[in-house]
Design a protein around this motif. Structure first.
Motif, short mmCIF file in Angstrom:
data_model
loop_
_atom_site.label_atom_id
_atom_site.label_comp_id
_atom_site.label_asym_id
_atom_site.label_seq_id
_atom_site.Cartn_x
_atom_site.Cartn_y
_atom_site.Cartn_z
N PRO A 380 88.27 -16.11 -67.11
CA PRO A 380 88.74 -14.95 -66.32
C PRO A 380 89.73 -14.09 -67.09
N THR A 381 90.36 -14.66 -68.13
CA THR A 381 91.35 -13.88 -68.87
C THR A 381 90.71 -12.75 -69.65
N ARG A 382 89.38 -12.80 -69.82
CA ARG A 382 88.69 -11.74 -70.56
C ARG A 382 88.19 -10.63 -69.66
N ARG A 383 88.46 -10.72 -68.37
CA ARG A 383 88.00 -9.69 -67.47
C ARG A 383 88.61 -8.34 -67.83
N GLN A 384 87.73 -7.32 -67.90
CA GLN A 384 88.21 -5.99 -68.25
C GLN A 384 88.83 -5.29 -67.05
N TYR A 385 88.30 -5.60 -65.84
CA TYR A 385 88.77 -4.94 -64.64
C TYR A 385 89.26 -5.98 -63.61
N ILE A 386 90.23 -5.60 -62.82
CA ILE A 386 90.77 -6.48 -61.78
C ILE A 386 89.72 -6.68 -60.69
N ARG A 387 89.49 -7.94 -60.32
CA ARG A 387 88.57 -8.27 -59.24
C ARG A 387 89.34 -8.98 -58.14
N VAL A 388 89.08 -8.60 -56.90
CA VAL A 388 89.78 -9.24 -55.78
C VAL A 388 88.76 -9.61 -54.68
N LEU A 389 89.14 -10.63 -53.92
CA LEU A 389 88.39 -10.97 -52.71
C LEU A 389 88.80 -9.96 -51.63
N PRO A 390 87.85 -9.25 -51.05
CA PRO A 390 88.24 -8.23 -50.05
C PRO A 390 88.72 -8.87 -48.75
N ASP A 391 89.18 -8.03 -47.85
CA ASP A 391 89.69 -8.51 -46.56
C ASP A 391 88.54 -9.03 -45.70
N GLU A 392 88.87 -9.77 -44.67
CA GLU A 392 87.86 -10.42 -43.83
C GLU A 392 86.99 -9.42 -43.08
N GLU A 393 87.48 -8.20 -42.87
CA GLU A 393 86.73 -7.19 -42.13
C GLU A 393 85.75 -6.42 -43.01
N ALA A 394 85.76 -6.65 -44.31
CA ALA A 394 84.90 -5.91 -45.23
C ALA A 394 83.43 -6.16 -44.93
N LYS A 395 82.63 -5.11 -45.00
CA LYS A 395 81.19 -5.21 -44.71
C LYS A 395 80.40 -4.53 -45.81
N VAL A 396 79.18 -5.02 -46.02
CA VAL A 396 78.30 -4.43 -47.02
C VAL A 396 76.89 -4.36 -46.46
N THR A 397 76.20 -3.26 -46.75
CA THR A 397 74.79 -3.10 -46.41
C THR A 397 74.04 -2.78 -47.69
N LEU A 398 72.86 -3.43 -47.87
CA LEU A 398 72.08 -3.25 -49.10
C LEU A 398 70.73 -2.61 -48.77
N LEU A 399 70.42 -1.52 -49.47
CA LEU A 399 69.12 -0.86 -49.32
C LEU A 399 68.35 -1.05 -50.61
N TYR A 400 67.14 -1.62 -50.49
CA TYR A 400 66.30 -1.88 -51.67
C TYR A 400 64.92 -1.27 -51.42
N GLN A 401 64.48 -0.44 -52.35
CA GLN A 401 63.21 0.27 -52.25
C GLN A 401 63.15 1.09 -50.95
N GLY A 402 64.30 1.70 -50.61
CA GLY A 402 64.37 2.60 -49.47
C GLY A 402 64.53 1.92 -48.13
N ARG A 403 64.62 0.56 -48.12
CA ARG A 403 64.73 -0.15 -46.86
C ARG A 403 65.99 -1.02 -46.83
N LYS A 404 66.55 -1.12 -45.62
CA LYS A 404 67.71 -1.99 -45.44
C LYS A 404 67.23 -3.44 -45.50
N PHE A 405 67.91 -4.23 -46.34
CA PHE A 405 67.54 -5.64 -46.47
C PHE A 405 68.40 -6.46 -45.52
N GLU A 406 67.71 -7.15 -44.60
CA GLU A 406 68.39 -7.93 -43.56
C GLU A 406 68.53 -9.38 -44.03
N THR A 407 69.73 -9.84 -44.26
CA THR A 407 70.03 -11.23 -44.58
C THR A 407 71.52 -11.45 -44.44
#
Length: 502
Positions: A380-407
């Protein structure tokens, strides 16, 4: 006729010193003083011993040139008084031919030398050249003795004093190693220290990209691995520490600790042994710990708390075949307790050392006991950018080939250049290089949510424990980039407060 170059060299050697000249003859005093001012920046002259002693007490000159026969108080008594005040003063007497008994007495008292009258320029220059040579040697000896204790207090270390790259002093173990009878012999055989450094992967030596002295003096106190051959041609592995000397920018103290018996040379040369075998070599890792301990080398200890880097110095303590004790700060111990993993880094380690075998944490003794360790080239000492675990309320949606991927998916960590997602399944045809759209909502009250919509590339896919881990990279523009930087900074502060409260 005096050689102008010799006079120039003499002035270079002595111009910073102060001279006191004592001579009762006014004409000779004025004539000789004029000559001395071509050599010394500051010359004080006196007509008798009493005036000379007064000037000495006031200005403390390094060199005194005086007639051995002076009115009132003679030159011998003047020398006694001066040497009682400062025994390092160089006293040079001038005298007539028939005063040999006085000259012998002067030498016995500690006078440096004498010049027989009538004084010639050549005679006085010759004496001053010898005087400059001895003063330079004494300065080297003084520097050597003064700073020797500040390096390493190990009896068998090779200790050298360098001026530029030339060795001007060396201790007896160093002379023994090279089978040299004296420092002068050593310096004649090796015109500069750099020529002794042998090529070895990961070591300090002269090559197209690195000049050893420039590298070492720009990192004072840093430890370097070097390889040097002894007088019989046998290669030895040393740990080198260079110390600069305040107000003496051309002088350096070197301490060389021979760690050859630890058999670590192979670790630094990939061609010498298979990398995987080296990484699992317990004896080699213990050897690295022993080398760090023997050289009092600080190590950097790294942990992560929800992506937040916790880093402090550490020192190697007791070493056994199956464990090593390491002293560090209470904050670092807390981080180890939470992560149950630790990464160790040092200038003298060829790779990072990682341990997940934390046997015991002693908060009273500020130390941790590590069991099994291994070496790795990633950290981890070689990481170029700071990475953090986001807050518990964080949400992400992924669209692949124009469609929302449900998982089911959650954000493992995020930086301004990438995001790592843990996913229950993957879309059909999903692979490294695939293009996706990510919708992110980050932040929880009292902060305003950060909403980001961006294109991303699949950088890496992995599988573990019936789940998938995918890393996506992106290039955010203007507002999104600024918003994410602000969010990561605020999240870092939250994690720091959270960590301190644990």
């Amino acid at each position: 006729m005096i050689d102008p170059d010799a006079l120039k060299k003499l002035r270079k050697a002595l111009h910073n010193y102060v001279l006191l000249y004592v001579e009762e003859n006014p004409a000779l005093n004025a004539q000789a003083s004029a000559l001395f001012r071509n050599i010394f920046d500051v010359v004080h002259s006196a007509a008798d011993a009493e005036e000379g002693l007064e000037l000495f007490n006031r200005h403390r000159p390094a060199i005194v040139i005086a007639d051995i026969k002076l009115p009132n108080l003679d030159g011998l008594k003047l020398a006694k008084s001066i040497l009682a005040i400062d025994p390092a003063t160089k006293i040079i007497f001038t005298s007539a031919h028939d005063e040999k008994s006085l000259l012998h007495e002067a030498i016995r008292l500690g006078a440096f030398d004498y010049v027989v009258k009538p004084i010639t320029v050549q005679n006085i220059v010759d004496v001053l050249v010898r005087c400059a040579r001895e003063m330079r040697m004494q300065m080297h000896q003084k520097l050597f003795n003064t700073y020797l204790q500040n390096i390493f207090n190990y009896q068998h270390n090779l200790i050298l004093l360098l001026r530029h790259e030339t060795v001007v002093m060396a201790n007896q173990p160093c002379l023994d190693f090279f089978k040299a009878g004296s420092t002068e012999e050593f310096s004649q055989r090796f015109l500069n220290f750099g020529e002794l450094l042998l090529e070895h992967s990961g070591f300090l030596y002269n090559h197209d990209k690195v000049e050893w002295l420039h590298e070492a003096k720009n990192h004072p106190g840093k430890l370097f691995n070097i390889k040097i051959a002894d007088a019989d041609g046998n290669s030895h592995h040393f740990v080198l520490n260079l110390q600069t000397i305040p107000d003496k920018e051309d002088y350096f103290i070197l301490s060389l600790n021979d760690v050859s018996e630890l058999n670590l040379l192979k670790l630094f040369d990939p061609s010498a042994v298979e990398r995987e075998a080296v990484q699992k070599d317990k004896r080699a890792i213990r050897g690295l710990f022993e080398m760090a301990k023997r050289n009092n080398a600080k190590i950097k200890i790294h942990n992560l708390y929800k992506g937040l880097s916790i880093t402090n110095d550490g020192m190697i303590g007791e070493i056994d075949e199956n464990y090593v004790w390491i002293k560090t700060t209470i904050m670092q111990l807390k981080a180890m307790q939470l992560e149950r993993r630790v990464v160790l880094v040092s200038d003298i380690f060829p790779m990072f050392i990682v341990s997940t075998d934390i046997l015991k944490i002693n908060f009273d003794q500020l130390s941790v006991k590590l069991g099994e360790c291994k070496m790795t080239t990633t950290s981890p000492t070689r990481r170029q950018y700071i990475r953090v675990l986001p807050d518990e309320e964080a949400k992400v949606t992924l669209l692949y080939q124009g469609r929302k991927f449900e998982t089911d998916m959650e954000i493992a960590d995020i930086s301004i250049k990438a995001i790592r997602l843990v996913m229950a399944s993957l879309p059909a045809g999903f692979q490294t290089g695939s293009k996706v759209i990510l919708d992110l909502v980050l932040g929880s009250p009292p902060f305003k949510p950060v909403i980001i919509n961006t294109e991303a590339d699949v950088f890496r896919i992995g599988e573990q424990s019936h789940q998938y881990e995918a890393v996506f990279t992106y290039d955010l523009h203007s507002r999104h980039h600024k918003d994410l930087i602000g969010y990561i900074a605020k999240r870092q502060m939250q994690l720091i407060r959270e960590f301190k409260e644990r």
